[in-house]
Write a protein that holds these residues in place. Structure first.
Motif, PDB file in Angstrom:
ATOM      1  N   VAL A  63     -23.796 -32.327  21.431  1.00  0.00           N
ATOM      2  CA  VAL A  63     -23.375 -30.938  21.649  1.00  0.00           C
ATOM      3  C   VAL A  63     -21.873 -30.883  21.409  1.00  0.00           C
ATOM      4  CG1 VAL A  63     -23.337 -29.004  23.261  1.00  0.00           C
ATOM      5  CG2 VAL A  63     -25.154 -30.714  23.428  1.00  0.00           C
ATOM      6  N   ALA A  64     -21.411 -29.888  20.654  1.00  0.00           N
ATOM      7  CA  ALA A  64     -19.989 -29.782  20.335  1.00  0.00           C
ATOM      8  C   ALA A  64     -19.455 -28.427  20.768  1.00  0.00           C
ATOM      9  CB  ALA A  64     -19.763 -29.983  18.835  1.00  0.00           C
ATOM     10  N   VAL A  94     -14.863 -28.414  27.800  1.00  0.00           N
ATOM     11  CA  VAL A  94     -15.856 -29.226  28.520  1.00  0.00           C
ATOM     12  C   VAL A  94     -16.661 -28.399  29.514  1.00  0.00           C
ATOM     13  CG1 VAL A  94     -14.571 -31.367  28.188  1.00  0.00           C
ATOM     14  CG2 VAL A  94     -14.173 -30.021  30.259  1.00  0.00           C
ATOM     15  N   ASN A  95     -16.092 -27.344  30.077  1.00  0.00           N
ATOM     16  CA  ASN A  95     -16.876 -26.479  30.962  1.00  0.00           C
ATOM     17  C   ASN A  95     -17.985 -25.763  30.184  1.00  0.00           C
ATOM     18  OD1 ASN A  95     -15.392 -27.113  33.259  1.00  0.00           O
ATOM     19  ND2 ASN A  95     -14.126 -25.271  33.177  1.00  0.00           N
ATOM     20  N   CYS A  99     -22.490 -26.489  30.407  1.00  0.00           N
ATOM     21  CA  CYS A  99     -23.455 -25.385  30.516  1.00  0.00           C
ATOM     22  C   CYS A  99     -24.669 -25.590  29.616  1.00  0.00           C
ATOM     23  CB  CYS A  99     -22.783 -24.056  30.196  1.00  0.00           C
ATOM     24  SG  CYS A  99     -21.608 -23.509  31.450  1.00  0.00           S
ATOM     25  N   GLN A 100     -24.543 -26.448  28.620  1.00  0.00           N
ATOM     26  CA  GLN A 100     -25.673 -26.799  27.761  1.00  0.00           C
ATOM     27  C   GLN A 100     -26.471 -27.963  28.339  1.00  0.00           C
ATOM     28  OE1 GLN A 100     -24.884 -23.773  25.474  1.00  0.00           O
ATOM     29  NE2 GLN A 100     -26.468 -25.166  24.780  1.00  0.00           N
ATOM     30  N   GLY A 164     -20.194 -33.779  23.417  1.00  0.00           N
ATOM     31  CA  GLY A 164     -20.949 -34.339  24.531  1.00  0.00           C
ATOM     32  C   GLY A 164     -22.349 -34.704  24.079  1.00  0.00           C
ATOM     33  N   ALA A 165     -23.121 -35.260  25.002  1.00  0.00           N
ATOM     34  CA  ALA A 165     -24.490 -35.660  24.673  1.00  0.00           C
ATOM     35  C   ALA A 165     -25.395 -35.464  25.876  1.00  0.00           C
ATOM     36  CB  ALA A 165     -24.527 -37.121  24.223  1.00  0.00           C
ATOM     37  N   MET A 166     -26.671 -35.361  25.589  1.00  0.00           N
ATOM     38  CA  MET A 166     -27.699 -35.351  26.618  1.00  0.00           C
ATOM     39  C   MET A 166     -28.932 -36.005  26.025  1.00  0.00           C
ATOM     40  SD  MET A 166     -28.479 -31.294  26.443  1.00  0.00           S
ATOM     41  CE  MET A 166     -28.729 -30.480  24.870  1.00  0.00           C
ATOM     42  N   GLU A 167     -29.777 -36.525  26.863  1.00  0.00           N
ATOM     43  CA  GLU A 167     -31.046 -37.050  26.365  1.00  0.00           C
ATOM     44  C   GLU A 167     -31.914 -35.884  25.894  1.00  0.00           C
ATOM     45  OE1 GLU A 167     -31.662 -40.023  25.735  1.00  0.00           O
ATOM     46  OE2 GLU A 167     -30.407 -41.250  27.071  1.00  0.00           O
ATOM     47  N   ARG A 168     -32.639 -36.118  24.829  1.00  0.00           N
ATOM     48  CA  ARG A 168     -33.508 -35.075  24.267  1.00  0.00           C
ATOM     49  C   ARG A 168     -34.418 -34.500  25.351  1.00  0.00           C
ATOM     50  NH1 ARG A 168     -34.062 -34.348  19.092  1.00  0.00           N
ATOM     51  NH2 ARG A 168     -33.283 -36.453  18.666  1.00  0.00           N
ATOM     52  N   GLY A 169     -34.477 -33.170  25.418  1.00  0.00           N
ATOM     53  CA  GLY A 169     -35.278 -32.487  26.426  1.00  0.00           C
ATOM     54  C   GLY A 169     -34.496 -32.075  27.654  1.00  0.00           C
TER      55      GLY A 169
END
Length: 348
Positions: A63-64, A94-95, A99-100, A164-169
């Motif tokens: 996520v960018a 970053v805030n 939120c994503q 940033g990153a998150m695990e898929r889902g």
């Protein structure tokens, strides 16, 4: 090619390469202090590297976000108080990422000026590094542009880029439904939106930046430069605890425009305006400018910098968690059928 002592140099054109190199050397320790798992290398390369596997991700989605701090820069430049404007820059990026549902991993900055002042630039970028450290992301690169003829003497501009990153889902918002509770996390001032209006109000008031603040301690300039709060670590703690369905960063558009961005069609945010007390800075702005309440609500955060949409049966536990993380939490209302934001009561 010209030879001899009268040949034109890049410095003669207003660009000092040595000053740029000196700045990089100055800020290397501040950048290094932001290192986190996944950081690779240091400043000075043609690109910046980051290892997602070393950061602990198995199936990541990136996520960018990019942003600036708007005309709040004008106050920093005019007062010379530039040490915290970099925190604002980081916070605005970053805030949004959190939120994503994403964890901010790394940050790059763009700093442009007509004539590079190494001491001032060091203060600014040290502030950026502090914002990164406080939000758990690494400052891994950036660009310093000296552009004579593009900026008036003493002026500069800033932009920031966060990934940033998150695990898929794991993306937000998800599962927002009727009956969910709205938890408001307090702001500490105007943050970084609405400053063209703020500067107009200050002009109307007849006060200078060095005048005593009419709503707080210190000077008016210092009060209005209070840096934007960073919500990253607290918000991520709540997300990981379970029950958070959405997060809304209250930026441009204020309380009226931002919460609906996390809602599915047919649902609205019902907010009780009497559930918190309007901070003095907003009361001063509204009184000085003779603002209507609707105009105030769609211009500023009005004391609520982030809203968490949470499951009703998790609201108490998440309130306790966020308070333990240092947040001032207000139960603002709930999700109802409708559209946009439905206000109840009046600002106190």
């Amino acid at each position: 090619m010209a030879t001899g002592h009268n040949g034109l140099t890049y410095a003669d054109a207003g660009v000092d390469i040595d000053a740029g190199n000196a700045l990089v050397d100055r800020i290397k320790p501040a950048a290094k202090a932001t290192n986190r798992p996944g950081t690779m290398g240091g400043l000075g390369g043609f690109g910046a590297l980051f290892d997602l596997k070393a950061a602990g991700y198995n199936d990541p989605v990136l996520v960018a976000a990019t942003d600036g701090v708007g005309t709040k820069l004008r106050i920093a430049i005019d007062t010379g108080h530039v040490d915290t404007i970099g925190i604002d820059l980081v916070a605005m990026c970053v805030n949004d990422l959190v939120c994503q549902g994403a964890e901010p991993l790394f940050f790059l900055d763009y700093f442009a000026t007509g004539k590079l002042q190494v001491d001032e630039a060091t203060r600014i970028i040290t502030g950026i590094a502090k914002g990164c450290a406080d939000s758990g992301c690494a400052l891994i690169g950036g660009e310093t542009a000296e552009m004579p003829g593009m900026y008036h003497k003493g002026d500069f501009d800033l932009a920031g880029f966060a990934v940033g990153a998150m695990e898929r889902g794991g993306e937000l918002p998800r599962d927002v439904q009727e009956g969910d509770i709205l938890l408001g996390l307090a702001s500490n001032g105007v943050h970084s939106n609405g400053y063209s209006f703020v500067r107009k109000v200050v002009e109307l008031s007849g006060l200078g930046w060095d005048a005593p603040s009419p709503f707080s301690e210190g000077t008016l300039g210092q009060a209005l430069l209070t840096p934007t709060r960073l919500y990253v670590k607290q918000a991520l703690a709540a997300v990981r605890a379970g029950g958070v369905h959405g997060l809304a960063h209250i930026t441009g558009g204020g309380l009226t425009e931002n919460p609906p961005r996390v809602l599915p069609e047919g649902l609205a945010c019902e907010i009780d305006l009497s559930s918190w007390t309007l901070p003095p800075v907003f009361r001063w702005l509204a009184t000085t400018a003779n603002m209507s309440e609707p105009e105030l609500l769609k211009t500023f955060n009005c004391g609520i910098g982030m809203i968490a949409v949470v499951a009703e049966d998790r609201a108490e536990a998440l309130t306790a968690l966020l308070r333990a993380e240092g947040e001032t939490v207000t139960r603002l209302g709930r999700i109802v059928k409708g559209q946009g934001v439905i206000y109840q009561g009046k600002l106190l």
